[in-house]
Write a protein that holds these residues in place. Sequence first.
Motif, PDB file in Angstrom:
ATOM      1  N   ARG A 145      11.308  20.701  21.943  1.00  0.00           N
ATOM      2  CA  ARG A 145      10.171  19.775  21.867  1.00  0.00           C
ATOM      3  C   ARG A 145      10.698  18.528  21.580  1.00  0.00           C
ATOM      4  O   ARG A 145      10.007  17.583  22.074  1.00  0.00           O
ATOM      5  N   ASP A 146      11.539  18.378  20.643  1.00  0.00           N
ATOM      6  CA  ASP A 146      11.978  17.004  20.014  1.00  0.00           C
ATOM      7  C   ASP A 146      12.617  16.339  21.265  1.00  0.00           C
ATOM      8  O   ASP A 146      12.253  15.098  21.550  1.00  0.00           O
ATOM      9  N   THR A 179      18.241  30.247  16.290  1.00  0.00           N
ATOM     10  CA  THR A 179      17.072  31.046  16.006  1.00  0.00           C
ATOM     11  C   THR A 179      16.025  30.476  17.202  1.00  0.00           C
ATOM     12  O   THR A 179      15.916  29.322  17.509  1.00  0.00           O
ATOM     13  N   LEU A 235      12.981  26.211  19.859  1.00  0.00           N
ATOM     14  CA  LEU A 235      11.895  25.691  20.358  1.00  0.00           C
ATOM     15  C   LEU A 235      11.687  24.139  19.871  1.00  0.00           C
ATOM     16  O   LEU A 235      11.338  23.259  20.389  1.00  0.00           O
ATOM     17  N   ARG A 236      12.020  24.011  18.582  1.00  0.00           N
ATOM     18  CA  ARG A 236      11.979  22.691  17.830  1.00  0.00           C
ATOM     19  C   ARG A 236      12.935  21.580  18.618  1.00  0.00           C
ATOM     20  O   ARG A 236      12.515  20.340  18.760  1.00  0.00           O
ATOM     21  N   ARG A 237      13.841  22.060  18.774  1.00  0.00           N
ATOM     22  CA  ARG A 237      15.270  21.281  19.308  1.00  0.00           C
ATOM     23  C   ARG A 237      14.351  20.689  20.793  1.00  0.00           C
ATOM     24  O   ARG A 237      14.659  19.750  21.262  1.00  0.00           O
ATOM     25  N   ARG A 278       7.012  20.968  26.246  1.00  0.00           N
ATOM     26  CA  ARG A 278       6.462  20.284  25.124  1.00  0.00           C
ATOM     27  C   ARG A 278       5.561  21.065  24.331  1.00  0.00           C
ATOM     28  O   ARG A 278       5.345  20.994  23.259  1.00  0.00           O
ATOM     29  N   VAL A 302      12.980  29.765  16.636  1.00  0.00           N
ATOM     30  CA  VAL A 302      12.163  28.629  16.092  1.00  0.00           C
ATOM     31  C   VAL A 302      13.004  27.124  16.204  1.00  0.00           C
ATOM     32  O   VAL A 302      12.516  26.180  16.421  1.00  0.00           O
ATOM     33  N   ALA A 303      14.127  27.354  15.755  1.00  0.00           N
ATOM     34  CA  ALA A 303      15.040  26.246  16.003  1.00  0.00           C
ATOM     35  C   ALA A 303      15.258  25.601  17.486  1.00  0.00           C
ATOM     36  O   ALA A 303      15.445  24.435  17.642  1.00  0.00           O
TER      37      ALA A 303
END
Length: 90
Positions: free
Chosen positions: A11-12, A2, A7-9, A45, A4-5
Amino acid sequence: MTPVAMLRRIRDLAAEDGNVRFTLHARRRMVERGILIRQVMSVLRLGVIAEGPALNVRGNWQCTMRRLAAGAEIHVAVAIEDGVLVLTVY
């Protein structure tokens, strides 16, 4: 994956500079367009996904991110491949 997933990955992974690599093509486009590494890192980021994510021909997740950085809207195409691989910048 997704948005959202993804984007999170990104950024991490981008939280540590060592997890971000640049293709030769991306480095050439950065020089050509006057885009700095710090602008690209800002997009990774703090930016948003503009297109994707989708699986590329290598079977890796890829997307295009965007953000206003240093007064210019920067787009960064990236793939998740042993960290974040910056494919191109415009």
